[in-house]
Design an enzyme around this catalytic site. Structure first.
Site, mmCIF file in Angstrom:
data_model
loop_
_atom_site.group_PDB
_atom_site.id
_atom_site.type_symbol
_atom_site.label_atom_id
_atom_site.label_comp_id
_atom_site.label_asym_id
_atom_site.label_seq_id
_atom_site.Cartn_x
_atom_site.Cartn_y
_atom_site.Cartn_z
ATOM 1 N N TYR A 195 -15.441 39.325 82.341
ATOM 2 C CA TYR A 195 -16.069 40.325 81.473
ATOM 3 C C TYR A 195 -15.036 41.182 80.752
ATOM 4 C CZ TYR A 195 -20.648 39.164 83.392
ATOM 5 O OH TYR A 195 -21.797 38.503 83.742
ATOM 6 N N GLY A 249 -24.064 46.343 78.575
ATOM 7 C CA GLY A 249 -22.926 47.214 78.844
ATOM 8 C C GLY A 249 -22.613 48.060 77.610
ATOM 9 N N ASN A 273 -28.230 34.126 78.579
ATOM 10 C CA ASN A 273 -27.231 33.935 77.522
ATOM 11 C C ASN A 273 -25.893 33.449 78.090
ATOM 12 O OD1 ASN A 273 -28.467 35.185 74.859
ATOM 13 N ND2 ASN A 273 -29.037 36.549 76.522
ATOM 14 N N GLY A 274 -25.454 34.042 79.208
ATOM 15 C CA GLY A 274 -24.180 33.645 79.787
ATOM 16 C C GLY A 274 -24.197 32.213 80.277
ATOM 17 N N HIS A 330 -25.905 36.936 71.543
ATOM 18 C CA HIS A 330 -26.876 37.215 72.605
ATOM 19 C C HIS A 330 -28.301 36.949 72.119
ATOM 20 C CE1 HIS A 330 -26.072 38.785 76.605
ATOM 21 N NE2 HIS A 330 -27.315 39.222 76.651
#
Length: 474
Positions: A398, A315, A367-368, A361
C-alpha cells in the site's frame, strides 16, 4: 366637488408613478438577465474546461503515468495551483510545526554524526528526521545524499530526490542530484528486468509434464489465493484455504464471506487459466468484467461484473466519480492494447496495468483482487508464472501504491519485480536437483532485504566501473 377632483388627480398621479417604477424595475431586470447571460455564455468554455479537468481527465490520464506524470502540460497548469495548495494543507496537517522543527534539529545532529564518522548513529537519526517530516525537502535531500554517498543506496536516494521534485519541480539541489542518479537507476532497473527474463527462460526450458513443476504450480495456486484474499483482510490460514479448495468443506469459526472470497478467487483463476491465458494479447473490457464477476460471484453476485454506482473513498485516495467510470475504463482498455505498451517489458506493463485499474477503482468491492488477477494474466501471457504478493508485505504494497499516487510509480514496479522474482525462484527451486533445499514456499521477509542489497551491490559496481559515464551524466 373640487376636493373630489383633487383626490382623483392625486390617485391618478400615484398610479402613474407606480406604473413607471414597475416598468423601470422590469427593464432593469431584463437588462440584468441579458448581462448575466452574456457573461456566462462568454465564459462557458472555461467552465466546461474546468469541469472536465476536475471530473473527466483527458486521455493522458491513463497514458502519462508511464512517464510518471498524471496530467498533460495544459492540465498541469490548471491543477498545479490546486494541487499545490491542497498539498501544502496536507503537509501542514501531517508535518506540524513542532515536528518540522524537531526534524530539522535531528537533521543537523545527523550531519554532525556523519562528519564525525559515526555513520550508524547518523543513519538512525536521519530515519528519525524523515519519520517526523516525510515531505520536508531539506530532510529528503540530505538523507538522500547520505544514502547515495555513504550507504551506496542510489535507488532510494533517487526516490527521495524525485519526491522533492514532485513537491517543488524547481528545486535546483534535487534536480542536480537527479542528474547524477537518474540514468544509473534506470540502467539498474533495466538490468534487473533482464535478469527476470533469464530466469523466465530457464523456467520455460522445464517440461510442462515435469512432476515437480506440476506440484509447484498447484502449491503456488493455493499460495496465490491465500495471499491475495489475505491482503484484503481474510483471516483464513494457508492450510484452511487449501482445505476449502480441495474439499469444499466449511471451516469452523470463519465467516461465510471469508469462505466466499476464496471460492470467488478460485473461480476467477480457473476462468483465466482456461480461457484468457491462451487467447491473443488483446485484453478487453469484457475480460475484466468477467474476471470481476467471478471474484464477487459468491460474495455479492449483484455487484459482480458491474461498475459501481456510488462514490467510494480508499484511505487518502478519492477515486473518480461513478459518472466518469465508463469513459475512464474505455481509455484504460485502449491503453492496455495500444502501441505504447507493445515494446514495454511484461513486468513493467503488468505493474502499470495493476496500478491504473486500482487507481480508477471501478468496482464497489474486489478492485485489488481483480487488479492482481489482471496483472498476472499479463505476466502469464508473457511466459511468467503468476506473481504472489505476500500478505505480510501488505504495508509495503500500500505504501508503494501511495507513492505512485504521488507521482513516482517506479518503487511499485520494483516491488512487483521483487514478487515476480520470488515466484520464479520458487518454481526454479522446485524443479532443480539442489541438495539441502530451503523451503522457499514459506514466506521469507529477508528476500526483500536481499533484493535491496542486490541493488546496492549493483550500484557499487556501476559507480566503480563507469567513471567516464558518470562524468558525462552529471
Amino acid at each position: 366637488m373640487t376636493r373630489i377632483t383633487d383626490i382623483h388627480q392625486c390617485i391618478s398621479c400615484k398610479m402613474q408613478t407606480t406604473a413607471a417604477l414597475n416598468t423601470l424595475l422590469f427593464i432593469c431586470g431584463v437588462l440584468s438577465s441579458i448581462i448575466v447571460f452574456v457573461v456566462i455564455n462568454s465564459n462557458w468554455h472555461i467552465f466546461r474546461q474546468t469541469s472536465k479537468l476536475v471530473y473527466i481527465p483527458e486521455e493522458t490520464f491513463l497514458q502519462a503515468r508511464d512517464d510518471y506524470s498524471l496530467y498533460s502540460t495544459v492540465q498541469s497548469a490548471f491543477r498545479g495551483g490546486r494541487r499545490t495548495k491542497r498539498g501544502t494543507d496536507d503537509v501542514e496537517k501531517k508535518d506540524s510545526y513542532e515536528n518540522t522543527m524537531e526534524a530539522l534539529s535531528s537533521l543537523k545532529m545527523a550531519e554532525e554524526m556523519k562528519a564525525a564518522g559515526k555513520f550508524d548513529k547518523a543513519l538512525k537519526i536521519y530515519k528519525h528526521a524523515l519519520a517526523l517530516a516525510p515531505r520536508n525537502p531539506e530532510v529528503l535531500i540530505k538523507f538522500g545524499e547520505y544514502l547515495e554517498h555513504n550507504q551506496r543506496d542510489i535507488v532510494l536516494a533517487d526516490q527521495y530526490y524525485y519526491q522533492v521534485l514532485n513537491l517543488n519541480p524547481e528545486n535546483s539541489v534535487a534536480m542536480e542530484n537527479r542528474q547524477r542518479t537518474a540514468h544509473k537507476v534506470e540502467r539498474m532497473d533495466q538490468e534487473r528486468l533482464n535478469s527476470l527474463d533469464e530466469k523466465r527462460e530457464a523456467l520455460s526450458s522445464v517440461s510442462r509434464t515435469n512432476a515437480a513443476l506440476r506440484r509447484a504450480t498447484k502449491e503456488a495456486y493455493f499460495q496465490h489465493i491465500y495471499h491475495s484474499v489475505g491482503i484484503e483482510g481474510n483471516t483464513m490460514t494457508l492450510a484452511q484455504t487449501r482445505s476449502i479448495l480441495e474439499t469444499r468443506m466449511a471451516v469452523d469459526g470463519k465467516s461465510i464471506d471469508e469462505h466466499n472470497e476464496i471460492l470467488g478467487m478460485d473461480l476467477a483463476m480457473k476462468y483465466i487459466n482456461a480461457t484468457l491465458v491462451n487467447e491473443n494479447d488483446y485484453v478487453s473490457m469484457k475480460d475484466i468484467l468477467e474476471i470481476h464477476r467471478r471474484v464477487l460471484g459468491h460474495v455479492d453476485p449483484i455487484e459482480g461484473g458491474e461498475f459501481r454506482r456510488t462514490q467510494v473513498y480508499v484511505g487518502g485516495h478519492i477515486p473518480p466519480g461513478p459518472s466518469d467510470l465508463t469513459i475512464l475504463m474505455q481509455r484504460f482498455e485502449q491503453w492496455l492494447n495500444s502501441d505504447n505498451v507493445a515494446g514495454m517489458h511484461p513486468v513493467k506493463y503488468a505493474a502499470l496495468a495493476h496500478y491504473k485499474l486500482v487507481h480508477i477503482h471501478p468496482f464497489i468491492d474486489g478492485n485489488g483482487r481483480t487488479s492482481r488477477l489482471l496483472m498476472n494474466l499479463i505476466l502469464m501471457r508473457a511466459g511468467y508464472p503468476p506473481a504472489i504478493i505476500p500478505k505480510q508485505q501488505r504495508h509495503n504494497y500500500y505504501n508503494y501504491l501511495q507513492l505512485a499516487n504521488e507521482g513516482d510509480i517506479r518503487p511499485f514496479v520494483r516491488f512487483i519485480a521483487d514478487c515476480t522474482e520470488r515466484t520464479l525462484d520458487i518454481y526454479l527451486w522446485a524443479t532443480s536437483d539442489m541438495q539441502n533445499r530451503i523451503p522457499l514456499l514459506e514466506l521469507e521477509q529477508s528476500h526483500f532485504s536481499i533484493m535491496n542489497t542486490e541493488y546496492s551491490v549493483l550500484s557499487n559496481d556501476m559507480e566503480s566501473g563507469s567513471g567516464a559515464n558518470s562524468q558525462s551524466e552529471s
